[in-house]
Write an enzyme that holds these catalytic residues in place. Sequence first.
Site, short mmCIF file in Angstrom:
data_model
loop_
_atom_site.label_atom_id
_atom_site.label_comp_id
_atom_site.label_asym_id
_atom_site.label_seq_id
_atom_site.Cartn_x
_atom_site.Cartn_y
_atom_site.Cartn_z
N ASP A 29 0.86 -1.19 0.00
CA ASP A 29 0.00 0.00 0.00
C ASP A 29 0.90 1.23 0.00
O ASP A 29 1.87 1.31 0.77
CB ASP A 29 -0.92 -0.01 1.24
CG ASP A 29 -2.03 1.01 1.13
OD1 ASP A 29 -1.73 2.21 0.93
OD2 ASP A 29 -3.20 0.61 1.23
N ILE A 30 0.59 2.17 -0.87
CA ILE A 30 1.44 3.34 -1.04
C ILE A 30 1.29 4.34 0.13
O ILE A 30 2.14 5.22 0.31
CB ILE A 30 1.13 4.01 -2.42
CG1 ILE A 30 2.34 4.75 -2.95
CG2 ILE A 30 -0.08 4.88 -2.38
CD1 ILE A 30 3.45 3.87 -3.43
N GLU A 88 -12.36 3.48 -1.36
CA GLU A 88 -11.59 4.40 -2.20
C GLU A 88 -11.37 3.85 -3.60
O GLU A 88 -11.58 4.56 -4.58
CB GLU A 88 -10.24 4.66 -1.50
CG GLU A 88 -9.42 5.78 -2.10
CD GLU A 88 -8.04 5.84 -1.45
OE1 GLU A 88 -7.05 5.88 -2.19
OE2 GLU A 88 -7.96 5.81 -0.19
N HIS A 93 -9.99 -5.68 -2.60
CA HIS A 93 -8.65 -5.84 -2.04
C HIS A 93 -8.71 -6.10 -0.54
O HIS A 93 -9.59 -5.59 0.16
CB HIS A 93 -7.76 -4.62 -2.32
CG HIS A 93 -8.35 -3.30 -1.96
ND1 HIS A 93 -9.30 -2.68 -2.74
CD2 HIS A 93 -8.15 -2.48 -0.90
CE1 HIS A 93 -9.65 -1.53 -2.18
NE2 HIS A 93 -8.98 -1.39 -1.06
N HIS A 95 -6.52 -5.64 2.89
CA HIS A 95 -5.37 -4.99 3.53
C HIS A 95 -4.76 -5.96 4.53
O HIS A 95 -5.49 -6.54 5.35
CB HIS A 95 -5.81 -3.75 4.33
CG HIS A 95 -6.32 -2.61 3.53
ND1 HIS A 95 -5.55 -1.52 3.22
CD2 HIS A 95 -7.54 -2.36 2.99
CE1 HIS A 95 -6.26 -0.64 2.53
NE2 HIS A 95 -7.48 -1.13 2.37
#
Length: 132
Positions: A29-30, A88, A93, A95
């Site tokens: 994750d960025i 978002e 996905h 996490h």
Amino acid sequence: MATIFSRIVAGEIPSYKVAEDEQFYAFLDINPLAKGHTLVIPKREVDYIFDLDDEEIAAMQVFAKKVACAIKRAFPCIKVGQAVLGLEVPHAHIHLVPMQSERDMLFTNPKLQLTPEEFTEIANKIKNEIAK
Ligand code: AMP
């Protein structure tokens, strides 16, 4: 139009990849909550995780387990927490976040600011553990 995550899978947008197979892709994750915060996605473009087929969501969880175990070895923590938000980016996905306390799973926490070198080092550490 393809989601940003499909464009990552296609290699059109760079990512710090940690694992991949035919069906799934895992990358950092960025905006990480902690070092090692990773996203696991299906390559097939589906927005809502609970719209995945039974077999696909089960296989995704097995893939995420392998990644989570590698994260825990690379970044010792109490447990690797798992969360699904998807508010978002409209591409399912999971996490995976190394937790030292419950607070580490608060998505309202300030995110870490890491350099490209740090992201690369983190991804390599996880990749090395997956390869073991
Ligand atoms: P959510 O959809 O609420 O689960 O949040 C989407 C997550 O994707 C956030 O934690 C973002 O930091 C992350 N994200 C968005 N774009 C990228 C990207 N290009 N590379 C890595 N992570 C991203």
